[in-house]
Design a protein around this motif. Structure first.
Motif, PDB file in Angstrom:
ATOM      1  N   MET A 271       0.955  -1.191  -0.157  1.00 50.60           N
ATOM      2  CA  MET A 271      -0.069  -0.116  -0.186  1.00 50.60           C
ATOM      3  C   MET A 271       1.117   1.058  -0.394  1.00 50.60           C
ATOM      4  O   MET A 271       2.027   1.009  -0.244  1.00 50.60           O
ATOM      5  CB  MET A 271      -0.941  -0.007   0.979  1.00 50.60           C
ATOM      6  CG  MET A 271      -2.246  -1.500   1.264  1.00 50.60           C
ATOM      7  SD  MET A 271      -2.806  -1.742  -0.176  1.00 50.60           S
ATOM      8  CE  MET A 271      -3.808  -0.499   0.254  1.00 50.60           C
ATOM      9  N   ALA A 272       0.587   2.227   0.788  1.00 57.12           N
ATOM     10  CA  ALA A 272       0.832   3.747   0.213  1.00 57.12           C
ATOM     11  C   ALA A 272       2.503   4.012   0.599  1.00 57.12           C
ATOM     12  O   ALA A 272       3.399   4.562   0.342  1.00 57.12           O
ATOM     13  CB  ALA A 272      -0.075   5.298   0.471  1.00 57.12           C
ATOM     14  N   ASP A 273       2.772   3.582   2.178  1.00 61.71           N
ATOM     15  CA  ASP A 273       3.942   2.767   2.232  1.00 61.71           C
ATOM     16  C   ASP A 273       4.534   2.105   2.227  1.00 61.71           C
ATOM     17  O   ASP A 273       5.517   1.711   3.363  1.00 61.71           O
ATOM     18  CB  ASP A 273       3.906   3.573   4.239  1.00 61.71           C
ATOM     19  CG  ASP A 273       3.371   4.649   4.258  1.00 61.71           C
ATOM     20  OD1 ASP A 273       2.840   5.948   3.731  1.00 61.71           O
ATOM     21  OD2 ASP A 273       3.064   5.066   5.570  1.00 61.71           O
ATOM     22  N   ARG A 274       4.178   1.505   1.382  1.00 60.98           N
ATOM     23  CA  ARG A 274       5.178   0.082   1.189  1.00 60.98           C
ATOM     24  C   ARG A 274       6.658   0.711   1.130  1.00 60.98           C
ATOM     25  O   ARG A 274       7.145   1.990   1.022  1.00 60.98           O
ATOM     26  CB  ARG A 274       4.592   0.069  -0.227  1.00 60.98           C
ATOM     27  CG  ARG A 274       5.165   0.280  -1.462  1.00 60.98           C
ATOM     28  CD  ARG A 274       4.485   0.571  -3.117  1.00 60.98           C
ATOM     29  NE  ARG A 274       4.737   1.689  -3.383  1.00 60.98           N
ATOM     30  CZ  ARG A 274       3.584   2.771  -3.645  1.00 60.98           C
ATOM     31  NH1 ARG A 274       2.824   2.931  -2.902  1.00 60.98           N
ATOM     32  NH2 ARG A 274       4.239   3.610  -4.190  1.00 60.98           N
ATOM     33  N   GLN A 275       7.456  -1.305   1.026  1.00 58.61           N
ATOM     34  CA  GLN A 275       9.097   0.015   0.524  1.00 58.61           C
ATOM     35  C   GLN A 275       9.315  -0.310  -1.026  1.00 58.61           C
ATOM     36  O   GLN A 275       8.438  -0.285  -1.482  1.00 58.61           O
ATOM     37  CB  GLN A 275       9.597  -1.569   1.331  1.00 58.61           C
ATOM     38  CG  GLN A 275       9.223  -2.824   0.217  1.00 58.61           C
ATOM     39  CD  GLN A 275       8.285  -4.279   0.954  1.00 58.61           C
ATOM     40  OE1 GLN A 275       7.410  -2.857   1.391  1.00 58.61           O
ATOM     41  NE2 GLN A 275       8.322  -4.682   0.020  1.00 58.61           N
ATOM     42  N   THR A 276      10.219  -0.304  -1.116  1.00 54.07           N
ATOM     43  CA  THR A 276      10.464   0.987  -1.879  1.00 54.07           C
ATOM     44  C   THR A 276      11.433  -0.385  -3.601  1.00 54.07           C
ATOM     45  O   THR A 276      10.890  -0.431  -4.874  1.00 54.07           O
ATOM     46  CB  THR A 276      12.137   1.596  -2.221  1.00 54.07           C
ATOM     47  OG1 THR A 276      13.079   0.927  -1.141  1.00 54.07           O
ATOM     48  CG2 THR A 276      11.202   2.727  -1.954  1.00 54.07           C
ATOM     49  N   VAL A 277      11.479  -1.774  -3.469  1.00 52.01           N
ATOM     50  CA  VAL A 277      11.979  -2.523  -3.042  1.00 52.01           C
ATOM     51  C   VAL A 277      11.604  -4.052  -2.676  1.00 52.01           C
ATOM     52  O   VAL A 277      10.592  -4.212  -1.552  1.00 52.01           O
ATOM     53  CB  VAL A 277      13.599  -2.790  -3.721  1.00 52.01           C
ATOM     54  CG1 VAL A 277      13.582  -2.038  -4.510  1.00 52.01           C
ATOM     55  CG2 VAL A 277      14.363  -3.393  -2.710  1.00 52.01           C
ATOM     56  N   GLY A 278      10.735  -5.020  -3.964  1.00 52.95           N
ATOM     57  CA  GLY A 278      10.119  -6.628  -3.277  1.00 52.95           C
ATOM     58  C   GLY A 278      11.058  -7.583  -3.933  1.00 52.95           C
ATOM     59  O   GLY A 278      11.323  -7.912  -5.006  1.00 52.95           O
ATOM     60  N   GLY A 279      11.201  -8.657  -3.257  1.00 53.20           N
ATOM     61  CA  GLY A 279      11.712  -9.921  -3.607  1.00 53.20           C
ATOM     62  C   GLY A 279      10.628 -10.719  -3.871  1.00 53.20           C
ATOM     63  O   GLY A 279      11.379 -11.742  -4.335  1.00 53.20           O
ATOM     64  N   TYR A 280       9.664 -10.675  -3.566  1.00 51.24           N
ATOM     65  CA  TYR A 280       8.792 -11.810  -3.286  1.00 51.24           C
ATOM     66  C   TYR A 280       8.177 -12.127  -4.643  1.00 51.24           C
ATOM     67  O   TYR A 280       8.123 -11.210  -5.244  1.00 51.24           O
ATOM     68  CB  TYR A 280       7.752 -11.934  -2.047  1.00 51.24           C
ATOM     69  CG  TYR A 280       8.626 -11.625  -1.194  1.00 51.24           C
ATOM     70  CD1 TYR A 280       9.043 -12.753  -0.645  1.00 51.24           C
ATOM     71  CD2 TYR A 280       7.965 -10.749   0.101  1.00 51.24           C
ATOM     72  CE1 TYR A 280       9.179 -13.376   0.428  1.00 51.24           C
ATOM     73  CE2 TYR A 280       8.201 -11.499   1.785  1.00 51.24           C
ATOM     74  CZ  TYR A 280       9.376 -12.133   1.874  1.00 51.24           C
ATOM     75  OH  TYR A 280       9.594 -12.809   3.371  1.00 51.24           O
TER      76      TYR A 280
END
Length: 343
Positions: A271-280
């Protein structure tokens, strides 16, 4: 103009449309969860789309206005009242000085947006006034509102807002604490809030890496939104989504609405405050047209998913943006009519 925070509510923050352009440096976007409601709230009081406003979540604050103000509330119905009297959503409302705004039981939705004509006077950090509380930047001292905080409104107002002030002052009686206009936003712009599920999604890059059974159930069965969901992500719980085989992925940029599936097989919607990158693995992306609906889902409720093509999702979003443009034109015409009638 100042506003006293008598009670802060569950989670009340200053937000705007987001802090874009800094994800490559690890700075999250933040911003409002329901951009549709926030933009309309600002338009109703003569503000620009990006003007900072208050995002009110489930249990709203108690605010006393030391000075007169024009406000609007859009999004969730959280039983807002001024001096104990119910006020409507989706309208400009004039408040006399000394009046108190309160919120009560949530009736529909999760987040309401309180726009104040002129906008809130808060610092701009990296081109945005949005609050990112984990990083303690933006908004009101980089945090949620607290009891005894004092909010300040910008002094400058638009011509649109001045006409509204003139109209209200010529119509309000001494016995009234507030007054609102006789018109409201078209149902074509707000009827979607009656729709909660299914949430439409576009296939993600790892969609076909999940088993056939997982994909079938993902599109047919419902998920419960867990109570530890927040502005960073909605955690869902149901059956386990399983991959055909383990895969190694490089972390990459993520956006609001990304549906990630961690090793436990229970999806998380960023959502809005998500992290900038993801690996899942990313099974899908919530279509932008349904992000406002998703943002109004209350933790504990259930939701389901329905696939939509990228082309159709884009067309629906363009159509809705056209409706917002029409609303803004209609507001200008309504204001000029008010000016003419008063003159």
């Amino acid at each position: 103009m100042t506003i006293d925070v008598i009670e802060p509510g569950l989670s009340t923050t200053v937000q705007d449309t987001g802090r874009y352009g800094f994800q490559e440096y690890g700075v999250v976007v933040s911003g409002v969860m329901d951009e549709h409601a926030a933009i309309i709230a600002n338009a109703l009081v003569g503000n620009n789309d990006h003007e900072p406003l208050l995002e009110v979540t489930l249990i709203g604050p108690t605010l006393t206005f030391r000075n007169e103000a024009i406000i609007s509330l859009c999004g969730a119905d959280l039983s807002a009242k001024i001096n104990g009297l119910t006020i409507p959503l989706w309208k400009p409302i004039y408040i006399k000085e000394g009046s108190t705004l309160t919120f009560g039981r949530p009736i529909k939705g999760c987040r309401s947006y309180l726009a104040i004509a002129g906008g809130l006077d808060v610092p701009v950090v990296m081109n945005s006034s949005s609050t990112y509380s984990r990083g303690k930047i933006g908004g009101y001292n980089g945090r949620l509102l607290r009891k005894d905080d004092v909010l300040h409104k910008k002094e400058a107002i638009s011509e649109f807002t001045q006409i509204l002030y003139n109209y209200f002052k010529s119509h309000i009686t001494t016995a009234e604490a507030f007054r609102y206009v006789p018109w409201t936003v078209s149902t074509s712009l707000i009827e979607m809030y009656s729709k909660k599920s299914p949430i439409r999604f576009i296939k993600g890059p790892q969609f076909f890496d999940f088993t056939k059974e997982s994909l079938e159930r993902f599109r047919k069965e419902s998920f419960q939104v867990l109570t530890n969901s927040d502005r960073m992500g909605y955690r869902l719980e149901s059956f386990k989504l399983e991959l055909k085989q383990n895969i190694d992925l490089l972390s990459e940029a993520v956006t609001m609405g990304t549906i990630q599936v961690p090793p436990d097989g229970q999806p998380i919607i960023l959502m809005a405050d998500r992290q900038t990158v993801g690996g899942y693995p990313k099974i899908g992306y919530v279509a932008s047209i349904d992000l406002p609906i998703l943002s109004q889902v209350i933790p504990g409720e259930k939701l389901s998913f329905e696939e939509i093509s990228l082309e159709k999702a884009q067309k629906l979003l363009i159509d809705r943006e056209d409706l917002v443009k029409e609303l803004k034109i209609g507001l200008l015409l309504a204001i000029r009519r008010m000016e003419h009638d008063a003159g």
